[in-house]
Design an enzyme around this catalytic site. Sequence first.
Site, short mmCIF file in Angstrom:
data_model
loop_
_atom_site.label_atom_id
_atom_site.label_comp_id
_atom_site.label_asym_id
_atom_site.label_seq_id
_atom_site.Cartn_x
_atom_site.Cartn_y
_atom_site.Cartn_z
CG HIS A 24 1.59 11.94 -20.08
ND1 HIS A 24 1.07 13.83 -20.44
CD2 HIS A 24 2.34 11.50 -19.81
CE1 HIS A 24 1.86 14.09 -19.48
NE2 HIS A 24 3.02 13.45 -19.12
CD GLN A 355 6.31 -1.66 -12.78
OE1 GLN A 355 7.00 -0.85 -13.42
NE2 GLN A 355 4.82 -0.54 -13.57
CG HIS A 370 9.96 5.48 -10.80
ND1 HIS A 370 9.03 4.50 -11.40
CD2 HIS A 370 9.33 6.36 -11.83
CE1 HIS A 370 8.32 4.85 -11.92
NE2 HIS A 370 8.10 6.02 -13.10
CD1 TRP A 373 -1.41 8.61 -10.70
CD2 TRP A 373 -1.19 8.23 -8.60
NE1 TRP A 373 -3.22 9.02 -9.80
CE2 TRP A 373 -2.28 8.48 -9.02
CE3 TRP A 373 -0.54 8.18 -7.49
CZ2 TRP A 373 -3.37 8.27 -7.95
CZ3 TRP A 373 -1.23 7.84 -6.65
CH2 TRP A 373 -2.13 8.15 -6.25
CG ASN A 374 0.36 5.44 -15.19
OD1 ASN A 374 -0.09 5.93 -15.50
ND2 ASN A 374 1.16 5.44 -16.18
CB SER A 375 4.60 2.22 -11.17
OG SER A 375 5.55 2.45 -12.84
CD GLU A 378 1.17 -0.16 -13.95
OE1 GLU A 378 1.06 0.12 -15.89
OE2 GLU A 378 2.39 -0.83 -13.96
CG ASP A 394 3.41 12.27 -10.38
OD1 ASP A 394 4.48 12.46 -11.05
OD2 ASP A 394 2.40 11.87 -10.26
CD GLN A 395 9.11 10.71 -10.21
OE1 GLN A 395 10.02 10.17 -9.60
NE2 GLN A 395 8.60 10.14 -11.72
#
Length: 474
Positions: A24, A355, A370, A373-375, A378, A394-395
């Site tokens: 977050h 990352q 996984h 959302w951030n990953s 990116e 959410d994944q």
Amino acid sequence: MAMETPPPAAAPHFLFVVSAVQGHINPARRLAARIMASEPSARVTFSTAVSGHRRMFPSLASPEQEAVDAAGVSFIPHSDGYDEGFDPKVHGTGNYKARAHAAGKETLSAVIAVLAARGRPVTCMVYTFLVAYAPHVARAHGLPAVLYWIQPATVFAVYYHYFHGHDEVLASCANDPDPDAAVHLPGLPPLKSDALPSAVSITSPEHHYYLLLDLLRDLFAALDEELTTKVVVNTFDALEPDALRSVPQFELVTVGPMVPVDESSPSNTDLFRLDDTKAFMDWLDTKPARSVVYVSFGSLLQMNKRQEEEIRRGLEATGRPYLWARKRAGEGETFDSAADGEGRAQGMVVQWCDQVKVLSHPAVGCFVTHCGWNSTLESVTIGVPMVAVPQWTDQPTVAWLVDACMHAGVRARLDGEGVVERDELQRCVETIMADGDAATGVRAQAELWKHRAEEAVALGGSSERSLRSFASGP
């Protein structure tokens, strides 16, 4: 009679209220920095819980001291009642809401008062979804409150419909053993059970993650009471056009993808110890272009031993070099025991890494993720195709976006225990890394979405225009 000139409007001052979770904090810091860059007259003050503030700024003389980052964003903490950090195993979840709400209301109100006393009155509160007390504090102070939704717009739409009459049909679909079971929600394409966020499957207060569903219920109840209907979303128009229009009660404003502008961006926070960056970057430098499999399951998930073993065996079976960011790696562990035919270590295992720097390295050709959302954003913005291994929250929806909508990756099939087995992981990696038409197609789609993401945040792009409008005063 001469008309009086109206006084100049006060410069906008945004107070960001963010839960002390890395997933977050990072997108919120990035939005804060971009607001400052987009609107020079704007101020941003960032307030997370004391526990998070301490980890972000460990060298402060006192844990409550104000800090300022290189982007000009100020940081003042508030208390959520768990200043040493919330641990559900220690504290339990039964009293979390009441304790956090009471402490948060009191201390966040004090932050607003302190800022006013310093000549920096807040004009708008921006908050993320786990700080359910934030909109109540804003209302008490007569401030507009704007939710910053840091997950896909599709997930926002699903939750909205869940809390507005579609809870039973969503729970029924999410728990249906038929893999082809689907739910039809207003404005959205049919969603199968494996495309739904995990919270909608919860049917009992005894469920381990019921607190998440309860906090979401409070959030959407607060949204129903707000005068403003604007929600800022970390996505972009080309990616989720249907979802952005599927909840006409709200104006979903796209400002994403929110990723670091560059490697030195002050808007990137690591709450975990980084391994020696030079060691793994030097290792990547020795590998051919698009040859390395990068693996990370994020900052929250504790992987069980069986899943660790299946991933290790699956990576070994590919015969390809891999870099694995694995929080549970043993102290001092560097290279995995697997080796190629010449005795060289095949993989490198690290506790945690930068990352964005890894994904940007030309040696990386695939990201086993996984689907946080951030990953995912990116990876999208850098153009690295993904193997989607979703776990919870959410994944599953993000995996659906990656596989079925963007076609920028492949989704791994999980067994009955939610584990991706070695043969399945090998199959997915080879689908992306091999030389056939399937791999070429996935890589081409990843490159296409990279350009679409770049267009959204470029000058005049859909997200850039929305951000500039929001930064000038919501």
